[in-house]
Structures are given as structure tokens and as C-alpha cells.
Design a protein around this motif. Structure first.
Motif, mmCIF file in Angstrom:
data_model
loop_
_atom_site.group_PDB
_atom_site.id
_atom_site.type_symbol
_atom_site.label_atom_id
_atom_site.label_comp_id
_atom_site.label_asym_id
_atom_site.label_seq_id
_atom_site.Cartn_x
_atom_site.Cartn_y
_atom_site.Cartn_z
ATOM 1 N N UNK A 270 0.457 0.784 6.614
ATOM 2 C CA UNK A 270 -0.069 1.484 5.453
ATOM 3 C C UNK A 270 0.903 1.298 4.306
ATOM 4 N N UNK A 271 0.331 1.000 3.140
ATOM 5 C CA UNK A 271 1.186 0.867 1.972
ATOM 6 C C UNK A 271 0.929 2.053 1.050
ATOM 7 N N UNK A 272 1.962 2.447 0.369
ATOM 8 C CA UNK A 272 1.872 3.574 -0.541
ATOM 9 C C UNK A 272 2.172 3.079 -1.942
ATOM 10 N N UNK A 273 1.334 3.502 -2.873
ATOM 11 C CA UNK A 273 1.552 3.153 -4.265
ATOM 12 C C UNK A 273 2.038 4.405 -4.978
ATOM 13 N N UNK A 274 3.153 4.273 -5.632
ATOM 14 C CA UNK A 274 3.711 5.390 -6.374
ATOM 15 C C UNK A 274 3.515 5.149 -7.862
ATOM 16 N N UNK A 275 2.978 6.126 -8.533
ATOM 17 C CA UNK A 275 2.777 6.032 -9.966
ATOM 18 C C UNK A 275 3.786 6.944 -10.654
ATOM 19 N N UNK A 276 4.507 6.363 -11.591
ATOM 20 C CA UNK A 276 5.507 7.132 -12.327
ATOM 21 C C UNK A 276 5.060 7.292 -13.770
#
Length: 99
Positions: free
Chosen positions: A4-10
């Protein structure tokens, strides 16, 4: 096993992300609509082809020509119809609701 990949939005709020996503989707949908509405190459149909499309007789084709329902084009001895004008000849019948 799947990874599973996680996308982090800043520096973006969930509402800003939602609005940006909606705007992008609208642009893609608009492009697709414009592509599908591009004019088809003009095609010329014979009397027989038009009769087959509408499932009518050649006599009816002649009658519709005289009444102006269809617009025939002549080149030499040949009679042809523009495919886009055949589609335009169809008229919508408004739906009437009976109580």
C-alpha cells in the motif's frame, strides 16, 4: 502481498484538494465532450441507403424530396444526401402526458 502506498499532501486543506480535483475533472469531461462533438467527416448517402436507414420505400423517398423533408443533391445522374442533413431531418415529437 500487496503493498500500500500513502500519498501525503502538504499545505493544502481537504476542501482545497476537493475543489482542485473537481476542477480537474470538469476540464477532462469538457475535453471529452468537445472531442465527441467534433464534426464527423461528411458522408454522402444514396437514395437506397436513406431508405434503409428509415426503413421506407423509394417512393416515400421521392415524396419526401418533393415535400422538402429531405434535401437531395445531384451530380450528373446521381442523387445523394448529406448524412448530417438526414439526421437533422428528424424532428422531435414533444411528449404529451394524458391524464
Amino acid at each position: 502481498m500487496e503493498s500500500k502506498s500513502t500519498i501525503l499532501l502538504h499545505n493544502i486543506t481537504p476542501d482545497e484538494f476537493k475543489e482542485a480535483l473537481i476542477l480537474s475533472l470538469k476540464e477532462v469531461i469538457l475535453e471529452l465532450l468537445l472531442e465527441t462533438k467534433k464534426e464527423k467527416p461528411l458522408e454522402y448517402l444514396t437514395r437506397k441507403q436513406v431508405a434503409e436507414i428509415f426503413k421506407i420505400s423509394m417512393v416515400t423517398i421521392s415524396d419526401w424530396n418533393k415535400k422538402g423533408i429531405l434535401k437531395p443533391y445531384r451530380i450528373g445522374n446521381l442523387i445523394r444526401y448529406k448524412s448530417n442533413e438526414i439526421e437533422e431531418a428528424l424532428t422531435e415529437i414533444p411528449f404529451r402526458r394524458y391524464n
